[in-house]
Design an enzyme around this catalytic site. Structure first.
Site, PDB file in Angstrom:
ATOM      1  CE  LYS A  61     116.816 -28.545  77.989  1.00 50.90           C
ATOM      2  NZ  LYS A  61     117.479 -29.566  77.321  1.00 50.90           N
ATOM      3  CG  ASP A  90     116.160 -32.405  79.018  1.00 52.99           C
ATOM      4  OD1 ASP A  90     115.219 -31.389  79.738  1.00 52.99           O
ATOM      5  OD2 ASP A  90     116.937 -31.722  79.041  1.00 52.99           O
ATOM      6  CE1 TYR A 148     120.685 -29.707  73.864  1.00 51.34           C
ATOM      7  CE2 TYR A 148     119.387 -31.390  74.900  1.00 51.34           C
ATOM      8  CZ  TYR A 148     120.008 -29.941  74.987  1.00 51.34           C
ATOM      9  OH  TYR A 148     119.878 -30.135  76.183  1.00 51.34           O
ATOM     10  CG  HIS A 160     119.043 -24.546  75.969  1.00 52.00           C
ATOM     11  ND1 HIS A 160     119.253 -25.548  74.406  1.00 52.00           N
ATOM     12  CD2 HIS A 160     118.651 -25.126  77.136  1.00 52.00           C
ATOM     13  CE1 HIS A 160     119.774 -25.747  74.771  1.00 52.00           C
ATOM     14  NE2 HIS A 160     120.455 -26.133  76.654  1.00 52.00           N
TER      15      HIS A 160
END
Length: 293
Positions: free
Chosen positions: A100, A59, A64, A133
């Protein structure tokens, strides 16, 4: 509840004993490994080690970073997947990759832009799951969640992802977008023994969706969770760790978990959840630790 199917995932690289990892059935008929790797602030080596150990669910998100903040999580995951697929020992269809949609891409016509950037980073043709998200779009543009969800349906119909879901949504928001005809396959939320999310879990079960727990062992919000006396007490009885208690608590409730770990020790520990069970009383005792309504 308890829509779990057992799948044997063989550790083809490291030579360790095969781990039985249950799958959670999604409302579109797909199955997702109930334990995955959360890839925020992850290292490349951790991704490699995780796949070697038998993790098949990863994930991540478009925003990120890696642990050193020098690269994007999607890019290093893509690099590792490319190397793994080249060996022929693991195929694309053996992996369940989640990413996301971030707030800058909430306009309907920009959802496809967001997912294509993600797919480029990962070096993939499709995602297994794509999540909104957060329900809120970037200021100053205020985009409705229904417009964003229509864009998510667009990329689903274009086969850029095999399923779509949400993160950090409440019950009313899920009701609103579900009126468009596609119910989210999951809602990924903060969930651990201090944030039990019992009402949201009951709602999810009733409305044929799943709950995915991020920060299932506390994370930055609850850094002292694993020192909780009750979790430590239960861990001692089972001769396991408090982290394993927190994760097993979710698994026994059919909640998908995506703990992050950057060391081999903790990657192994987070997978070693299927040789013991918590009692009904222990589940109740953990639920009683809840600090949020």
């Amino acid at each position: 509840m308890y829509n779990i199917f057992i799948t044997l995932i063989v550790c083809v690289f490291c030579g360790t004993q095969a781990t039985k990892i249950p799958d959670r059935l999604l409302n579109n008929g797909m199955k997702i490994p109930i334990v995955g790797l959360g890839a925020m602030d992850i290292t490349e080596q951790a991704v490699r080690d995780a796949i070697d150990l038998g993790y098949r669910h990863i994930d991540t998100s478009h925003n990120y970073h890696t642990s050193d903040k020098k690269n994007w999580s999607e890019i290093i995951i893509g690099k590792v997947l490319n190397d793994v697929f080249k060996t022929g020992k693991i195929r694309r269809q053996d992996m369940f990759i989640v990413s996301k949609l971030e707030a800058d891409y909430h306009q309907r016509q920009r959802v496809v832009v967001g997912i294509k950037e993600t797919l480029t980073n990962l070096g993939l043709d499709y995602l297994d799951m794509y999540l909104v998200h957060h329900p809120n779009s970037s200021a100053p543009v205020n985009i409705s969640i229904t417009e964003t969800w229509q864009g998510m349906i667009d990329v689903l119909q274009a086969n850029l992802t095999r399923s779509i879901g949400v993160s950090n949504f409440n019950e009313q928001q899920i009701d609103e977008i579900s009126k468009l005809g596609v119910i989210p396959v999951t809602n990924q939320v903060l969930c651990n023994p201090y944030v039990v999310q019992k009402p949201l879990l009951a709602y999810s079960d009733k409305h044929y969706t799943t709950l995915t727990a991020y920060s299932p062992i506390g994370g930055s919000r609850y850094p002292n969770l694993l020192k909780d006396p009750k979790l430590v007490e239960i861990a001692g009885k089972h001769k396991i760790t408090a982290a394993q208690v927190a994760l097993k608590f979710q698994v026994q409730r059919d909640v998908i978990v995506i703990p992050k770990a950057n060391t081999l020790k903790y990657l192994k520990e987070n997978l070693d959840l299927f040789s013991f069970s918590l009692t009904d009383q222990e589940i109740k005792d953990i639920e009683a630790l809840n600090k949020r309504n």
